[in-house]
Scaffold this motif. Structure first.
Motif, mmCIF file in Angstrom:
data_model
loop_
_atom_site.group_PDB
_atom_site.id
_atom_site.type_symbol
_atom_site.label_atom_id
_atom_site.label_comp_id
_atom_site.label_asym_id
_atom_site.label_seq_id
_atom_site.Cartn_x
_atom_site.Cartn_y
_atom_site.Cartn_z
ATOM 1 N N VAL A 135 64.338 41.599 68.630
ATOM 2 C CA VAL A 135 65.515 42.820 68.898
ATOM 3 C C VAL A 135 64.774 43.126 67.204
ATOM 4 C CG1 VAL A 135 67.592 43.395 68.488
ATOM 5 C CG2 VAL A 135 66.326 41.582 70.380
ATOM 6 N N PHE A 136 65.128 44.810 67.141
ATOM 7 C CA PHE A 136 65.086 45.102 65.435
ATOM 8 C C PHE A 136 65.956 46.276 65.771
ATOM 9 C CE2 PHE A 136 60.228 44.635 66.903
ATOM 10 C CZ PHE A 136 60.193 43.765 65.431
ATOM 11 N N ASP A 137 66.652 46.543 64.743
ATOM 12 C CA ASP A 137 67.863 47.077 64.440
ATOM 13 C C ASP A 137 67.630 48.807 64.361
ATOM 14 O OD1 ASP A 137 66.777 47.799 61.607
ATOM 15 O OD2 ASP A 137 68.490 46.944 60.413
ATOM 16 N N MET A 138 66.207 49.120 64.824
ATOM 17 C CA MET A 138 66.076 50.416 64.582
ATOM 18 C C MET A 138 65.128 51.061 65.193
ATOM 19 S SD MET A 138 64.616 51.198 60.824
ATOM 20 C CE MET A 138 63.291 52.812 61.581
ATOM 21 N N PRO A 139 64.791 51.585 66.371
ATOM 22 C CA PRO A 139 63.519 52.282 67.377
ATOM 23 C C PRO A 139 61.855 51.907 65.411
ATOM 24 C CG PRO A 139 64.941 54.126 67.341
ATOM 25 C CD PRO A 139 65.822 52.927 66.106
ATOM 26 N N VAL A 140 61.587 51.259 66.524
ATOM 27 C CA VAL A 140 59.855 51.428 65.858
ATOM 28 C C VAL A 140 58.821 51.212 66.780
ATOM 29 C CG1 VAL A 140 60.845 49.308 64.403
ATOM 30 C CG2 VAL A 140 59.959 48.701 66.826
ATOM 31 N N THR A 141 57.889 51.992 66.012
ATOM 32 C CA THR A 141 56.556 52.097 67.054
ATOM 33 C C THR A 141 55.972 50.953 67.262
ATOM 34 O OG1 THR A 141 55.895 52.853 65.511
ATOM 35 C CG2 THR A 141 53.889 53.162 66.814
ATOM 36 N N LEU A 142 55.988 50.668 68.762
ATOM 37 C CA LEU A 142 55.362 49.648 69.044
ATOM 38 C C LEU A 142 54.389 50.194 70.605
ATOM 39 C CD1 LEU A 142 58.854 47.810 70.610
ATOM 40 C CD2 LEU A 142 57.081 46.929 68.828
ATOM 41 N N PRO A 143 53.529 48.868 70.452
ATOM 42 C CA PRO A 143 52.188 49.515 71.863
ATOM 43 C C PRO A 143 53.068 49.608 72.913
ATOM 44 C CG PRO A 143 51.517 47.380 70.633
ATOM 45 C CD PRO A 143 52.933 47.927 69.987
ATOM 46 N N ARG A 144 52.947 50.558 73.651
ATOM 47 C CA ARG A 144 52.683 50.983 75.565
ATOM 48 C C ARG A 144 53.711 50.130 75.952
ATOM 49 N NH1 ARG A 144 49.602 55.170 78.995
ATOM 50 N NH2 ARG A 144 50.218 56.725 76.654
ATOM 51 N N ALA A 146 65.204 34.878 76.996
ATOM 52 C CA ALA A 146 65.181 33.855 75.701
ATOM 53 C C ALA A 146 66.495 32.720 75.016
ATOM 54 C CB ALA A 146 65.706 34.708 74.961
ATOM 55 N N ASP A 147 65.855 31.549 74.920
ATOM 56 C CA ASP A 147 66.492 30.163 74.382
ATOM 57 C C ASP A 147 67.175 31.161 72.477
ATOM 58 O OD1 ASP A 147 65.229 28.836 76.110
ATOM 59 O OD2 ASP A 147 63.858 29.287 74.730
ATOM 60 N N VAL A 148 66.042 31.662 71.801
ATOM 61 C CA VAL A 148 67.438 32.086 71.146
ATOM 62 C C VAL A 148 66.726 33.997 70.909
ATOM 63 C CG1 VAL A 148 66.918 32.002 68.333
ATOM 64 C CG2 VAL A 148 66.491 30.290 70.308
ATOM 65 N N VAL A 149 67.150 34.237 69.838
ATOM 66 C CA VAL A 149 67.361 36.049 69.712
ATOM 67 C C VAL A 149 66.709 36.221 68.395
ATOM 68 C CG1 VAL A 149 68.159 38.158 69.694
ATOM 69 C CG2 VAL A 149 68.987 36.961 71.946
ATOM 70 N N THR A 150 65.853 37.112 67.734
ATOM 71 C CA THR A 150 65.890 36.894 66.465
ATOM 72 C C THR A 150 65.777 38.720 65.995
ATOM 73 O OG1 THR A 150 63.997 35.558 66.256
ATOM 74 C CG2 THR A 150 63.756 37.761 64.681
ATOM 75 N N VAL A 151 66.860 38.897 65.911
ATOM 76 C CA VAL A 151 67.458 40.295 64.725
ATOM 77 C C VAL A 151 66.211 40.850 63.351
ATOM 78 C CG1 VAL A 151 68.736 41.877 65.006
ATOM 79 C CG2 VAL A 151 69.510 40.206 66.090
ATOM 80 N N HIS A 152 65.494 41.953 63.981
ATOM 81 C CA HIS A 152 64.988 41.889 61.986
ATOM 82 C C HIS A 152 65.273 42.760 61.567
ATOM 83 C CE1 HIS A 152 61.263 39.209 63.477
ATOM 84 N NE2 HIS A 152 61.510 40.058 64.464
ATOM 85 N N LEU A 153 66.189 43.152 61.035
ATOM 86 C CA LEU A 153 66.693 44.018 59.636
ATOM 87 C C LEU A 153 66.565 44.542 59.610
ATOM 88 C CD1 LEU A 153 69.256 41.361 58.729
ATOM 89 C CD2 LEU A 153 69.626 43.493 60.980
ATOM 90 N N THR A 154 65.337 45.774 59.972
ATOM 91 C CA THR A 154 64.559 46.508 59.085
ATOM 92 C C THR A 154 64.722 48.115 58.569
ATOM 93 O OG1 THR A 154 62.734 45.717 61.711
ATOM 94 C CG2 THR A 154 61.916 47.632 59.367
ATOM 95 N N SER A 155 65.488 47.883 59.010
ATOM 96 C CA SER A 155 66.135 49.747 58.217
ATOM 97 C C SER A 155 66.687 48.860 56.787
ATOM 98 C CB SER A 155 67.174 50.105 59.279
ATOM 99 O OG SER A 155 68.383 49.045 59.477
ATOM 100 N N THR A 156 66.447 47.843 56.896
ATOM 101 C CA THR A 156 67.426 47.770 55.210
ATOM 102 C C THR A 156 66.302 47.497 54.405
ATOM 103 O OG1 THR A 156 66.636 45.508 55.999
ATOM 104 C CG2 THR A 156 68.800 45.881 55.863
ATOM 105 N N ASP A 157 64.613 48.201 54.364
ATOM 106 C CA ASP A 157 64.077 47.886 53.675
ATOM 107 C C ASP A 157 63.650 49.415 52.880
ATOM 108 O OD1 ASP A 157 61.209 48.303 52.353
ATOM 109 O OD2 ASP A 157 60.291 48.293 54.195
ATOM 110 N N PRO A 158 63.958 49.187 51.220
ATOM 111 C CA PRO A 158 64.021 50.169 50.137
ATOM 112 C C PRO A 158 63.045 51.321 50.645
ATOM 113 C CG PRO A 158 63.674 47.852 49.134
ATOM 114 C CD PRO A 158 63.882 47.949 50.203
ATOM 115 N N LEU A 159 61.806 50.710 50.682
ATOM 116 C CA LEU A 159 61.099 51.685 51.314
ATOM 117 C C LEU A 159 60.964 52.378 52.643
ATOM 118 C CD1 LEU A 159 58.244 49.420 49.811
ATOM 119 C CD2 LEU A 159 59.328 51.134 48.890
#
Length: 418
Positions: A141-150, A176-189
């Motif tokens: 799971v990503f914390d913001m919309p990200v570019t993904l293949p169709r 899913a047994d587990v969920v991974t949350v990617h906090l992509t939006s926190t990237d300083p760049l």
């Protein structure tokens, strides 16, 4: 060809006489495996002696002597039968067990906790010693919309703006047994979202689902330290897996902050290194100063099919064997980001028709990545495409039974006609 005998001055045998004797010599030598000559001397070049050999290259023809007729090759009538006896080896080492997630009775709010690790033998090498804990699958799971293949985006298009709903769909629809949350939006760049925003996102996901969570950062050693520390404090007792700590954090002086936060609030750490067992051991040694080994999982890096997957397999296999042979610094469960398969252009880009549909290529790429590292002993997989997950669900339960089938149950794939 021959010389006069210097002792008795007898005349030499000329070439014609020697060749005339060849049939008789050959007849006399039939069945003879050894010839002993007495009072014989020869200078190289004086005499050429040709002995026909059975098999291999034919002996040179002797002038005046008819060549033996060529024997037609014998067609095998059956396969060579060979027996196989399985041996069971006892290893002195054992992979540590790490618990993810905590129930209410354990101080958290999850429906159940999941334990990974505990292996005492190489993966699926001995039916008598199957994995103590079955491999686990986590969906991203990503914390913001990200570019993904169709082919990926079409499965999550309705929830891509809402991490909590995305997580809920991963659990209820895709199992899913587990969920991974990617906090992509926190990237300083990138967006440079504050730690408080990341805490809010994780809190919402914790309320939306009741499975264990993996919390991924942005890769910046300082920002990740700030975010991970805040999230660890908010989710005290939930037994999160913090993804990840690195040697870059050690150089930036932030490793201690994250490790002590995980220890003090009851979470596990994912130690990430790039395809280097010496670095993996060094990072683990540094972590032992702050946190118990039973709270450490390793990520040795997964490389996409076609871009070095075989090297990833080798690194994982070497780590597992070293741990089983007694190397305590590598005796940790491992994860594989099978989703790295989507970094391969062949998994998603439009290609010539002979490469097949993109709808199939991508899931196949992710599936091959996951299955390959499954055989090296990986304990937890980060995945995205439902078809790849479904294949893993089909394969994992079957592997412990390999080698137990009766001979009559095994298809004769060697002689099968298609």
């Amino acid at each position: 060809m021959a010389r006069r005998n210097r002792e008795n001055n007898t005349p030499p045998i000329d070439a014609a006489q020697l060749f005339a004797l060849a049939p008789q010599l050959r007849e006399l030598l039939k069945g003879v495996s050894q010839v002993e000559l007495e009072h014989f001397s020869m200078e190289i070049g004086d005499l050429d002696l040709f002995i026909p050999l059975s098999g291999g290259n034919p002996a040179p023809a002797i002038p005046g002597v008819p060549a033996a007729p060529a024997q037609p090759p014998v067609k095998p009538a059956d396969l060579i039968r060979e027996s196989y006896v399985r041996t069971s080896s006892d290893f002195p080492g054992r992979i540590r067990e790490v618990r993810l997630g905590a129930t209410k009775a354990e101080g958290g709010s999850r429906c159940r906790s999941i334990t990974i690790g505990g292996a005492t033998a190489p993966a699926y090498s001995d039916p008598a010693r199957p994995p103590l804990h079955s491999p686990v699958i986590s969906l991203d799971v990503f914390d913001m919309p990200v570019t993904l293949p169709r082919v990926l985006r079409e499965n999550v298009a309705d929830v891509i703006e809402d991490p909590a709903e995305w997580a809920k769909m991963n659990v209820k629809k895709f199992g899913a047994d587990v969920v991974t949350v990617h906090l992509t939006s926190t990237d300083p760049l990138f967006r440079n979202a504050p730690a408080s925003a990341a805490v809010k996102t994780v809190e919402e996901v914790l309320q939306a689902v009741d499975v264990p969570l993996i919390i991924g950062g942005c890769g910046d050693p300082r920002k990740d330290a700030e975010v991970f520390s805040a999230v660890a404090e908010m989710a005290e007792g939930e037994r999160l897996l913090i993804n990840s700590v690195t040697l870059d954090m050690a150089e930036a002086g932030t490793l201690e902050r994250v490790a002590t936060a995980a220890r003090d609030h009851g979470h596990a750490l994912l130690a990430f290194t790039g395809l280097d067992l010496n670095n993996a051991k060094e990072l683990n040694r540094r972590l032992y100063e702050y946190i118990p080994p039973e709270q450490i999982v390793m990520d040795l890096t997964t490389v996409a099919l076609g871009y070095g997957l075989e090297y990833s397999f080798t690194i994982h296999e070497r780590a597992r064997y070293a741990a089983l042979m007694g190397d305590a610094e590598l005796a940790h469960p491992t994860i594989s980001a099978a989703t790295n398969a989507w970094a391969a252009r062949e998994a998603w880009m439009k290609m010539a028709p002979e490469y097949g549909s993109r709808q199939l290529r991508g899931p196949v790429w992710e599936t091959v990545n996951a299955l390959t590292l499954l055989l090296s002993g990986v304990d937890l997989f980060l995945m995205m495409h439902p078809a790849a997950v479904l294949t893993m669900r089909e394969v994992i339960p079957r592997l412990p039974t390999v080698g137990t089938a009766q001979a009559g149950q095994i298809a004769n794939w060697v002689g099968v006609r298609i």
